[in-house]
Write a protein that holds these residues in place. Structure first.
Motif, PDB file in Angstrom:
ATOM      1  N   LEU A  53       0.838  -1.186   0.000  1.00  0.00           N
ATOM      2  CA  LEU A  53       0.000   0.000   0.000  1.00  0.00           C
ATOM      3  C   LEU A  53       0.876   1.241   0.000  1.00  0.00           C
ATOM      4  O   LEU A  53       1.926   1.276   0.632  1.00  0.00           O
ATOM      5  CB  LEU A  53      -0.912   0.021   1.228  1.00  0.00           C
ATOM      6  CG  LEU A  53      -1.870  -1.160   1.358  1.00  0.00           C
ATOM      7  CD1 LEU A  53      -2.662  -1.057   2.653  1.00  0.00           C
ATOM      8  CD2 LEU A  53      -2.808  -1.230   0.177  1.00  0.00           C
ATOM      9  N   GLU A  54       0.413   2.258  -0.720  1.00  0.00           N
ATOM     10  CA  GLU A  54       1.126   3.529  -0.783  1.00  0.00           C
ATOM     11  C   GLU A  54       0.125   4.645  -0.515  1.00  0.00           C
ATOM     12  O   GLU A  54      -0.938   4.700  -1.150  1.00  0.00           O
ATOM     13  CB  GLU A  54       1.751   3.715  -2.162  1.00  0.00           C
ATOM     14  CG  GLU A  54       2.400   5.062  -2.356  1.00  0.00           C
ATOM     15  CD  GLU A  54       2.846   5.286  -3.798  1.00  0.00           C
ATOM     16  OE1 GLU A  54       3.497   6.308  -4.031  1.00  0.00           O
ATOM     17  OE2 GLU A  54       2.536   4.459  -4.675  1.00  0.00           O
ATOM     18  N   GLU A  55       0.454   5.535   0.412  1.00  0.00           N
ATOM     19  CA  GLU A  55      -0.410   6.690   0.663  1.00  0.00           C
ATOM     20  C   GLU A  55      -0.154   7.716  -0.429  1.00  0.00           C
ATOM     21  O   GLU A  55       0.968   8.206  -0.580  1.00  0.00           O
ATOM     22  CB  GLU A  55      -0.121   7.277   2.039  1.00  0.00           C
ATOM     23  CG  GLU A  55      -1.123   8.324   2.444  1.00  0.00           C
ATOM     24  CD  GLU A  55      -0.968   8.769   3.882  1.00  0.00           C
ATOM     25  OE1 GLU A  55      -1.579   9.773   4.238  1.00  0.00           O
ATOM     26  OE2 GLU A  55      -0.233   8.110   4.644  1.00  0.00           O
ATOM     27  N   VAL A  56      -1.181   8.018  -1.213  1.00  0.00           N
ATOM     28  CA  VAL A  56      -1.019   8.931  -2.350  1.00  0.00           C
ATOM     29  C   VAL A  56      -1.709  10.273  -2.114  1.00  0.00           C
ATOM     30  O   VAL A  56      -1.697  11.127  -2.992  1.00  0.00           O
ATOM     31  CB  VAL A  56      -1.519   8.289  -3.664  1.00  0.00           C
ATOM     32  CG1 VAL A  56      -0.652   7.103  -4.045  1.00  0.00           C
ATOM     33  CG2 VAL A  56      -2.977   7.894  -3.557  1.00  0.00           C
ATOM     34  N   GLY A  57      -2.294  10.440  -0.977  1.00  0.00           N
ATOM     35  CA  GLY A  57      -2.957  11.685  -0.629  1.00  0.00           C
ATOM     36  C   GLY A  57      -3.725  11.498   0.656  1.00  0.00           C
ATOM     37  O   GLY A  57      -3.770  10.398   1.210  1.00  0.00           O
ATOM     38  N   PRO A  58      -4.325  12.581   1.157  1.00  0.00           N
ATOM     39  CA  PRO A  58      -5.120  12.457   2.384  1.00  0.00           C
ATOM     40  C   PRO A  58      -6.258  11.455   2.192  1.00  0.00           C
ATOM     41  O   PRO A  58      -7.048  11.566   1.250  1.00  0.00           O
ATOM     42  CB  PRO A  58      -5.670  13.864   2.614  1.00  0.00           C
ATOM     43  CG  PRO A  58      -4.805  14.770   1.796  1.00  0.00           C
ATOM     44  CD  PRO A  58      -4.310  13.949   0.638  1.00  0.00           C
ATOM     45  N   LYS A  59      -6.286  10.457   3.037  1.00  0.00           N
ATOM     46  CA  LYS A  59      -7.320   9.408   3.002  1.00  0.00           C
ATOM     47  C   LYS A  59      -7.376   8.692   1.657  1.00  0.00           C
ATOM     48  O   LYS A  59      -8.428   8.219   1.222  1.00  0.00           O
ATOM     49  CB  LYS A  59      -8.693   9.983   3.356  1.00  0.00           C
ATOM     50  CG  LYS A  59      -8.751  10.538   4.757  1.00  0.00           C
ATOM     51  CD  LYS A  59     -10.154  10.979   5.101  1.00  0.00           C
ATOM     52  CE  LYS A  59     -10.175  11.518   6.508  1.00  0.00           C
ATOM     53  NZ  LYS A  59     -11.509  11.919   6.913  1.00  0.00           N
ATOM     54  N   ARG A  60      -6.254   8.608   0.952  1.00  0.00           N
ATOM     55  CA  ARG A  60      -6.182   7.918  -0.351  1.00  0.00           C
ATOM     56  C   ARG A  60      -4.998   6.963  -0.352  1.00  0.00           C
ATOM     57  O   ARG A  60      -3.873   7.356  -0.044  1.00  0.00           O
ATOM     58  CB  ARG A  60      -6.043   8.918  -1.485  1.00  0.00           C
ATOM     59  CG  ARG A  60      -7.265   9.780  -1.678  1.00  0.00           C
ATOM     60  CD  ARG A  60      -7.099  10.720  -2.848  1.00  0.00           C
ATOM     61  NE  ARG A  60      -6.691  10.016  -4.048  1.00  0.00           N
ATOM     62  CZ  ARG A  60      -7.513   9.664  -5.038  1.00  0.00           C
ATOM     63  NH1 ARG A  60      -8.774   9.965  -4.970  1.00  0.00           N
ATOM     64  NH2 ARG A  60      -7.053   9.035  -6.102  1.00  0.00           N
ATOM     65  N   LEU A  61      -5.275   5.716  -0.712  1.00  0.00           N
ATOM     66  CA  LEU A  61      -4.236   4.688  -0.799  1.00  0.00           C
ATOM     67  C   LEU A  61      -4.210   4.106  -2.202  1.00  0.00           C
ATOM     68  O   LEU A  61      -5.244   3.973  -2.847  1.00  0.00           O
ATOM     69  CB  LEU A  61      -4.499   3.556   0.196  1.00  0.00           C
ATOM     70  CG  LEU A  61      -4.402   3.880   1.674  1.00  0.00           C
ATOM     71  CD1 LEU A  61      -4.843   2.673   2.494  1.00  0.00           C
ATOM     72  CD2 LEU A  61      -2.983   4.276   2.046  1.00  0.00           C
ATOM     73  N   ALA A  62      -3.027   3.753  -2.652  1.00  0.00           N
ATOM     74  CA  ALA A  62      -2.870   2.991  -3.893  1.00  0.00           C
ATOM     75  C   ALA A  62      -2.468   1.577  -3.508  1.00  0.00           C
ATOM     76  O   ALA A  62      -1.641   1.381  -2.609  1.00  0.00           O
ATOM     77  CB  ALA A  62      -1.812   3.625  -4.788  1.00  0.00           C
ATOM     78  N   VAL A  63      -3.060   0.595  -4.178  1.00  0.00           N
ATOM     79  CA  VAL A  63      -2.749  -0.811  -3.935  1.00  0.00           C
ATOM     80  C   VAL A  63      -1.878  -1.292  -5.088  1.00  0.00           C
ATOM     81  O   VAL A  63      -2.270  -1.202  -6.251  1.00  0.00           O
ATOM     82  CB  VAL A  63      -4.045  -1.657  -3.849  1.00  0.00           C
ATOM     83  CG1 VAL A  63      -3.705  -3.124  -3.634  1.00  0.00           C
ATOM     84  CG2 VAL A  63      -4.953  -1.133  -2.738  1.00  0.00           C
ATOM     85  N   HIS A  64      -0.696  -1.791  -4.765  1.00  0.00           N
ATOM     86  CA  HIS A  64       0.230  -2.294  -5.784  1.00  0.00           C
ATOM     87  C   HIS A  64       0.328  -3.803  -5.661  1.00  0.00           C
ATOM     88  O   HIS A  64       0.733  -4.337  -4.627  1.00  0.00           O
ATOM     89  CB  HIS A  64       1.627  -1.675  -5.604  1.00  0.00           C
ATOM     90  CG  HIS A  64       1.635  -0.186  -5.707  1.00  0.00           C
ATOM     91  ND1 HIS A  64       1.527   0.480  -6.903  1.00  0.00           N
ATOM     92  CD2 HIS A  64       1.731   0.761  -4.746  1.00  0.00           C
ATOM     93  CE1 HIS A  64       1.562   1.783  -6.683  1.00  0.00           C
ATOM     94  NE2 HIS A  64       1.678   1.983  -5.382  1.00  0.00           N
TER      95      HIS A  64
END
Length: 101
Positions: A53-64
């Motif tokens: 998981l990567e935090e890409v913004g406030p309350k936003r995650l990217a799943v890799h």
């Protein structure tokens, strides 16, 4: 965490939903999905991905997806109920929710 993912047209199965619900179990680094595109012997089965998981913004995650594909069960040998708490009971309420917007 749960989210819906659109199935791209080449992999859609006529008459079936066009989204899959994905469940991320962050502490374990996995994502599980019950693909609506599974047919025949795989229908109703679950797919497990190793993810980061990567935090890409406030309350936003990217799943890799780490793409470490491996069969965890042999459908010809293991009984369907051989994993009594799979999927985890904690996911039942999320699985039954209507599609996310």
């Amino acid at each position: 965490m749960a989210y819906d993912m659109e199935i791209l047209p080449p992999w859609q199965v006529p008459g079936r939903p066009t989204t899959d619900r994905c469940f991320v179990i962050a502490d374990e680094g996995i994502q599980i999905t019950r693909p609506v595109t599974f047919v025949d012997a795989l229908e109703g089965g679950w797919y497990i991905d190793l993810v980061e998981l990567e935090e890409v913004g406030p309350k936003r995650l990217a799943v890799h997806d780490l793409y470490k594909d491996k069969h965890l069960r042999n459908l010809n040998q293991d009984a369907p109920n051989s994993w009594p708490d799979f999927p985890p009971a904690a996911l039942v309420n999320l699985a039954e929710l209507p599609p996310f917007d």
